[in-house]
Design a protein around this motif. Structure first.
Motif, PDB file in Angstrom:
ATOM      1  N   LYS A  26      43.381  39.474  39.508  1.00  0.00           N
ATOM      2  CA  LYS A  26      42.963  38.070  39.481  1.00  0.00           C
ATOM      3  C   LYS A  26      42.773  37.708  38.020  1.00  0.00           C
ATOM      4  O   LYS A  26      42.032  38.374  37.294  1.00  0.00           O
ATOM      5  N   HIS A  27      43.502  36.677  37.585  1.00  0.00           N
ATOM      6  CA  HIS A  27      43.422  36.288  36.176  1.00  0.00           C
ATOM      7  C   HIS A  27      43.728  34.801  36.086  1.00  0.00           C
ATOM      8  O   HIS A  27      44.864  34.381  36.262  1.00  0.00           O
ATOM      9  N   GLY A  28      42.680  34.016  35.867  1.00  0.00           N
ATOM     10  CA  GLY A  28      42.814  32.565  35.860  1.00  0.00           C
ATOM     11  C   GLY A  28      41.852  31.976  36.864  1.00  0.00           C
ATOM     12  O   GLY A  28      40.751  32.478  37.062  1.00  0.00           O
ATOM     13  N   THR A  29      42.265  30.935  37.550  1.00  0.00           N
ATOM     14  CA  THR A  29      41.394  30.183  38.440  1.00  0.00           C
ATOM     15  C   THR A  29      41.608  30.584  39.894  1.00  0.00           C
ATOM     16  O   THR A  29      42.737  30.742  40.336  1.00  0.00           O
ATOM     17  N   ALA A  30      40.506  30.732  40.619  1.00  0.00           N
ATOM     18  CA  ALA A  30      40.530  30.926  42.073  1.00  0.00           C
ATOM     19  C   ALA A  30      39.776  29.760  42.693  1.00  0.00           C
ATOM     20  O   ALA A  30      38.630  29.497  42.323  1.00  0.00           O
ATOM     21  N   GLN A  31      40.438  29.046  43.599  1.00  0.00           N
ATOM     22  CA  GLN A  31      39.828  27.879  44.234  1.00  0.00           C
ATOM     23  C   GLN A  31      39.743  28.096  45.739  1.00  0.00           C
ATOM     24  O   GLN A  31      40.686  28.601  46.348  1.00  0.00           O
ATOM     25  N   ASN A  32      38.604  27.728  46.311  1.00  0.00           N
ATOM     26  CA  ASN A  32      38.381  27.822  47.754  1.00  0.00           C
ATOM     27  C   ASN A  32      38.170  26.428  48.304  1.00  0.00           C
ATOM     28  O   ASN A  32      37.404  25.643  47.739  1.00  0.00           O
ATOM     29  N   TYR A  33      38.835  26.146  49.437  1.00  0.00           N
ATOM     30  CA  TYR A  33      38.799  24.824  50.045  1.00  0.00           C
ATOM     31  C   TYR A  33      38.228  24.891  51.455  1.00  0.00           C
ATOM     32  O   TYR A  33      38.385  25.895  52.152  1.00  0.00           O
ATOM     33  N   HIS A  87      36.485  31.499  37.869  1.00  0.00           N
ATOM     34  CA  HIS A  87      37.423  31.912  36.829  1.00  0.00           C
ATOM     35  C   HIS A  87      37.393  33.430  36.692  1.00  0.00           C
ATOM     36  O   HIS A  87      36.319  34.038  36.707  1.00  0.00           O
ATOM     37  N   TYR A  88      38.584  34.019  36.573  1.00  0.00           N
ATOM     38  CA  TYR A  88      38.705  35.466  36.450  1.00  0.00           C
ATOM     39  C   TYR A  88      39.455  35.845  35.181  1.00  0.00           C
ATOM     40  O   TYR A  88      40.388  35.152  34.767  1.00  0.00           O
ATOM     41  N   CYS A  89      39.019  36.948  34.585  1.00  0.00           N
ATOM     42  CA  CYS A  89      39.705  37.572  33.459  1.00  0.00           C
ATOM     43  C   CYS A  89      39.906  39.037  33.841  1.00  0.00           C
ATOM     44  O   CYS A  89      38.932  39.792  33.918  1.00  0.00           O
ATOM     45  N   HIS A  90      41.129  39.417  34.148  1.00  0.00           N
ATOM     46  CA  HIS A  90      41.460  40.800  34.525  1.00  0.00           C
ATOM     47  C   HIS A  90      40.549  41.319  35.634  1.00  0.00           C
ATOM     48  O   HIS A  90      39.889  42.342  35.495  1.00  0.00           O
ATOM     49  N   ASN A  91      40.501  40.597  36.763  1.00  0.00           N
ATOM     50  CA  ASN A  91      39.770  40.970  37.977  1.00  0.00           C
ATOM     51  C   ASN A  91      38.261  40.798  37.893  1.00  0.00           C
ATOM     52  O   ASN A  91      37.559  41.113  38.840  1.00  0.00           O
ATOM     53  N   THR A 124      44.687  31.374  44.334  1.00  0.00           N
ATOM     54  CA  THR A 124      44.166  32.327  43.353  1.00  0.00           C
ATOM     55  C   THR A 124      45.271  32.730  42.384  1.00  0.00           C
ATOM     56  O   THR A 124      46.370  33.091  42.809  1.00  0.00           O
ATOM     57  N   ALA A 125      44.958  32.667  41.087  1.00  0.00           N
ATOM     58  CA  ALA A 125      45.922  33.034  40.055  1.00  0.00           C
ATOM     59  C   ALA A 125      45.882  34.548  39.817  1.00  0.00           C
ATOM     60  O   ALA A 125      44.807  35.139  39.712  1.00  0.00           O
ATOM     61  N   TYR A 126      47.069  35.157  39.753  1.00  0.00           N
ATOM     62  CA  TYR A 126      47.199  36.587  39.487  1.00  0.00           C
ATOM     63  C   TYR A 126      48.106  36.820  38.283  1.00  0.00           C
ATOM     64  O   TYR A 126      49.041  36.058  38.038  1.00  0.00           O
ATOM     65  N   GLN A 127      47.823  37.901  37.566  1.00  0.00           N
ATOM     66  CA  GLN A 127      48.684  38.353  36.477  1.00  0.00           C
ATOM     67  C   GLN A 127      48.703  39.874  36.540  1.00  0.00           C
ATOM     68  O   GLN A 127      47.650  40.523  36.468  1.00  0.00           O
TER      69      GLN A 127
END
Length: 102
Positions: A72-79, A90-94, A65-68
């Motif tokens: 959460k800001h960017g891509t979160a991938q689950n495997y 995809h997240y933009c500011h949570n 998970t991408a954080y800024q």
């Protein structure tokens, strides 16, 4: 083992590696098996930055998970446990948002 019984809740251990410049730290947590459970980057204010990852007990990647600035800001991938990508969010500011346009 050299455990003192005061390790992280996950059972293994926790290590925080501060940078000499006081900037980001890397936090890693291990399971009793010795496999990495999670890792994340934090800025000087303790906010998550960059890609935070969690792992299955077999060692394979569970989430990335991408954080800024702690959001959460960017891509979160689950495997899946076998390594197969299950979902990408995809997240933009949570908040969930459409994928970024190129």
């Amino acid at each position: 083992g050299a455990g003192d019984g005061r390790s992280a809740r996950l059972g293994g251990g926790a290590r925080v590696s501060p940078r000499p410049d006081g900037g980001q730290t890397c936090r890693r947590y291990w399971l009793n098996s010795g496999n990495l459970a999670s890792e994340s980057q934090h800025d000087a204010h303790g906010r998550e930055q960059g890609i935070s990852k969690t792992y299955y007990s077999n060692g394979s990647l569970k989430t990335a998970t991408a954080y800024q600035n702690g959001e959460k800001h960017g891509t979160a991938q689950n495997y899946a446990a076998d390594g197969t990508l299950q979902t990408t969010t995809h997240y933009c500011h949570n908040a969930e948002c459409p994928p970024a346009q190129k």
